[in-house]
Design a protein around this motif. Sequence first.
Motif, mmCIF file in Angstrom:
data_model
loop_
_atom_site.group_PDB
_atom_site.id
_atom_site.type_symbol
_atom_site.label_atom_id
_atom_site.label_comp_id
_atom_site.label_asym_id
_atom_site.label_seq_id
_atom_site.Cartn_x
_atom_site.Cartn_y
_atom_site.Cartn_z
ATOM 1 N N ILE A 135 24.778 46.892 31.609
ATOM 2 C CA ILE A 135 26.157 46.526 31.265
ATOM 3 C C ILE A 135 26.550 47.136 29.925
ATOM 4 O O ILE A 135 27.593 47.791 29.803
ATOM 5 N N ASN A 136 25.683 46.899 28.912
ATOM 6 C CA ASN A 136 26.035 47.359 27.568
ATOM 7 C C ASN A 136 26.179 48.869 27.513
ATOM 8 O O ASN A 136 27.103 49.402 26.889
ATOM 9 N N TYR A 137 25.275 49.543 28.140
ATOM 10 C CA TYR A 137 25.308 50.995 28.089
ATOM 11 C C TYR A 137 26.548 51.531 28.803
ATOM 12 O O TYR A 137 27.186 52.490 28.354
ATOM 13 N N ALA A 138 26.861 50.890 29.941
ATOM 14 C CA ALA A 138 28.054 51.314 30.678
ATOM 15 C C ALA A 138 29.294 51.126 29.816
ATOM 16 O O ALA A 138 30.162 52.017 29.736
ATOM 17 N N VAL A 139 29.369 49.968 29.155
ATOM 18 C CA VAL A 139 30.511 49.716 28.271
ATOM 19 C C VAL A 139 30.571 50.761 27.170
ATOM 20 O O VAL A 139 31.636 51.274 26.816
ATOM 21 N N ILE A 173 31.076 41.748 21.113
ATOM 22 C CA ILE A 173 31.499 40.773 22.120
ATOM 23 C C ILE A 173 30.522 40.767 23.297
ATOM 24 O O ILE A 173 30.135 39.697 23.792
ATOM 25 N N CYS A 174 30.096 41.942 23.740
ATOM 26 C CA CYS A 174 29.152 42.022 24.863
ATOM 27 C C CYS A 174 27.871 41.250 24.532
ATOM 28 O O CYS A 174 27.428 40.404 25.310
ATOM 29 N N VAL A 195 28.469 37.447 24.402
ATOM 30 C CA VAL A 195 28.599 36.827 25.721
ATOM 31 C C VAL A 195 27.239 36.715 26.399
ATOM 32 O O VAL A 195 26.875 35.671 26.947
ATOM 33 N N GLU A 196 26.459 37.803 26.322
ATOM 34 C CA GLU A 196 25.147 37.776 26.964
ATOM 35 C C GLU A 196 24.239 36.731 26.345
ATOM 36 O O GLU A 196 23.547 35.991 27.037
ATOM 37 N N VAL A 197 24.240 36.651 25.007
ATOM 38 C CA VAL A 197 23.404 35.659 24.336
ATOM 39 C C VAL A 197 23.850 34.245 24.711
ATOM 40 O O VAL A 197 23.039 33.363 24.969
ATOM 41 N N SER A 198 25.178 34.032 24.765
ATOM 42 C CA SER A 198 25.678 32.712 25.131
ATOM 43 C C SER A 198 25.247 32.315 26.516
ATOM 44 O O SER A 198 24.918 31.160 26.771
ATOM 45 N N LEU A 199 25.268 33.300 27.453
ATOM 46 C CA LEU A 199 24.899 32.981 28.830
ATOM 47 C C LEU A 199 23.405 32.698 28.945
ATOM 48 O O LEU A 199 22.981 31.842 29.708
ATOM 49 N N LEU A 200 22.596 33.420 28.186
ATOM 50 C CA LEU A 200 21.156 33.292 28.351
ATOM 51 C C LEU A 200 20.571 32.135 27.558
ATOM 52 O O LEU A 200 19.484 31.665 27.865
ATOM 53 N N CYS A 201 21.265 31.668 26.536
ATOM 54 C CA CYS A 201 20.679 30.650 25.678
ATOM 55 C C CYS A 201 21.567 29.426 25.604
ATOM 56 O O CYS A 201 22.782 29.524 25.683
ATOM 57 N N ARG A 202 20.903 28.289 25.372
ATOM 58 C CA ARG A 202 21.682 27.088 25.083
ATOM 59 C C ARG A 202 21.978 27.086 23.586
ATOM 60 O O ARG A 202 21.591 27.949 22.873
ATOM 61 N N GLY A 203 22.649 26.050 23.183
ATOM 62 C CA GLY A 203 22.890 25.928 21.749
ATOM 63 C C GLY A 203 24.350 26.105 21.439
ATOM 64 O O GLY A 203 25.147 26.438 22.293
ATOM 65 N N ASP A 204 24.693 25.901 20.164
ATOM 66 C CA ASP A 204 26.117 25.965 19.867
ATOM 67 C C ASP A 204 26.530 27.387 19.522
ATOM 68 O O ASP A 204 25.708 28.263 19.269
ATOM 69 N N ARG A 205 27.810 27.573 19.475
ATOM 70 C CA ARG A 205 28.391 28.897 19.353
ATOM 71 C C ARG A 205 28.000 29.579 18.046
ATOM 72 O O ARG A 205 27.747 30.775 18.004
ATOM 73 N N GLN A 206 27.951 28.776 16.980
ATOM 74 C CA GLN A 206 27.641 29.397 15.696
ATOM 75 C C GLN A 206 26.326 30.160 15.745
ATOM 76 O O GLN A 206 26.213 31.255 15.204
#
Lengths: 402, 413
Positions: free
Chosen positions: A42-46, A66-67, A70-81
């Motif tokens: 995905i990242n490389y394509a972008v 942003i990529c 988003v990927e880190v948010s999807l793969l990990c729990r925890g808060d946004r910060q």
Amino acid sequence: MTILLLVSLTYFFYNFYFFRYVSIVMDMPRVKTRYILVTFVINYAVFILCTIIELHLIINWYIFFICLFVEVSLLCRGDRQRHIMVALSGVLVGLALNLFFRNVTAIIMKVPLSAFDNNFSLPGNAKQYPIALGFLCAGLWLFTVTHQQKNMKMQVVLKDKKSLKFFLILVLTMYGYLCLNLLVYYAPGDYLVLKLWELKASAVVMIGYYLALSFSYRMSRLEQFRAENYQAKLNLEMGKREEERLYSIAYQDQLTGCGTRQHAVDVLAEALEKGERFCLCFIDLNGLKTVNNELGHSFGDQYLYTVAQILRSHFRKHSDRLFRYGGDEFILMVYQTDPLDVRERMAEVAAELRASSESLENPYRMSVSFGLVNSTDYHDVDEMITEADRRMYEYKKKMKKE
Amino acid sequence: MPAGWRKALTWGIARKENIFIIMTMITLLTILASIIYCYEAEALQKSVKLISEVPRYRRLCCYLLVMAGGIAVLFWYIPLPLCFVVLYLILCIGGLSRQDGKKSFYIVNMQFVYFASINLIILGTMALANRADINIVLMRPGLQGVSLILTMLANALGIHLMRSIIDRQENLFFVYERPEFLLLGYSMWFWLIVVFVDSIPSMFRLPADLVSLFLIGSNVLVLFLLAFFHIHVYHITENAYLEEEKIRLKTEEREQRLRTAMMEKDAYIDYLTGAFTRTYAQKQMAEMMNNGYSFCMVYIDLDSLKHINDEQGHIQGDLHLKLFVSKLKAQLRSLDTLSRLGGDEFLILMPDCTEKETEGRMKAIRERMEQDKVYKICYSYGVVWVPAHSKSDIAEYLNEADRRMYEDKKGRR
């Protein structure tokens, strides 16, 4: 073509270790390799897409951030910060190294900086080399950092909200600063000084980041200590109560509240060693076994308790000590050297016992026999006790005769 | 007219008298600003307690040179890097002390970096505002004067704030031995170089707006970073006691554990015989009942212990007890618990044993004990079986066992 392959390889290297870094730092199990592959694609394509569309470099790197976010948010729990922090760190390092190598390449190849913008179509666009180098170095840094598996600085900082916020603001500022520096690639002309000056920008960000991380880590560790210390203090409190409970069990006779036999021996031995002068009174309850057999153990216990109470009320001085030596035996330690005085007080005790006998509480006759010794004549605890015991026995026999 | 004054004409002011008035005003304001700055710098030295270490003549020299430098820069164009180097040397003269080398270097570096960054920010801003090159700003006395005045005032303000913080928190901040402060101190050299490097592009012809923008951005970042580091070091110093407290608490916890373990031993094990204590027996019984295990209890009363104590003395009585316990223990299983309830009374807890089995075992044990040729020990006992998940109170079972023991005693007479 080979250069494109090189770029994709280095980017994959960077991406792989970036997610390893993420999983360690966020206290999570390793991200599966297939997810890493997906993110890579995905990242490389972008990345290629942005180059083809010829987006402004600042926007390009922002999309990259942003990529990753988003990927880190999807793969990990925890808060946004925490997600922002991790993604931003990755991008920051990548960008700083990228800038560094772009400028170095520009200096070496004597090419104007504008050759490194996103104008893919232009010939002689030498963007690939520094990009490959940049991602390679960033990947290497992530690799070395993930090798130290436990207790990484970032790991600790991510756990402390206050520190994290502070650090995040700083990293955002540095990222903004690097984006500002991207404008240099849109400036006309070829200035060596500008290229050299730009090297400084990367250096400032790298060193600033390292220092900020070190300080934030130290702060977070101290906050960790604060929480741990509080818990430790609570544990100590609980432990103290447990200690007191055990102390009363171990060294106090449960029924009468006097010291135990072992305690008596210890205290006496210590006092003899220090050469203290005291009187030892060996006291025996008369007729306890009879009370136990005829009236039961509860009355027997009451007998013991009453005697202990009365003894304590007559030997109330701070230094006088009462121990329960055996089933119906007590040891009294009186820091007075006049045996006559002790005898007088024991007489008072006997009188009170007589007065309390044959009552509702104590429906039996209460009396004690005792033997007195002086500490000055002895060096051994056992000797002392044996002699006091003997004298008590004589007293008992004398009383029986009467 | 000095070259600078002539150049001021290009600023668009026509009349000679105006130029004269304006230039005089600017010169006076510059002097005033330098005086304010020097005053704050002197007060700073006092706050950090370096004032006694730097001789007065050096400090005075430094302040005079600052003022002279300020005026010189107004009227003659001096390249920015050179200005900075000279400024640094002047600050060194006025601030370095031999005794407290690291500390004084830190103060000097800090003062210089702060001065230079603010100067660059202001120069960049003025260049941008005038759509011109930094050099133009440096060359025009009017603009240079304004920038200098603003710089010195901003510096004075900053130093004043810094001083008020230091005065409030006396020993908290400048603890040089702390590793964090050392790190900050060493990093000051890096920031020094960064700021110096920033002054170089002004000597070259570069895209003006870009350079100004970068100067502003870079120096804002540097100031930001320095503020960040200082706040952190301050907080770290404030909270450093937590680490020592942690170590202390750890030691205390360890000691407490040791003491508790020792006391547990004393509380649960009878010192004389090595059997368990009454407390331990109570604990065991409560546990087994709570967890729903069935067990047998045997209440034992030693014969004629009092007789032995009276006839042969306590030592012999103690020996009797010790022998009894060791012999009995040898014949019990590892999961049986033998505890001394007090005096000459004992309790055996046997989990996983029926009443009949227990009776059998106890009978065999007694036979062995009574028929021992070397040392005969006689006792009476009562056996009671406690079923699993029993709702009754443990005291009931104890009383029953006591009663059965008493029956046994009567029976043996």
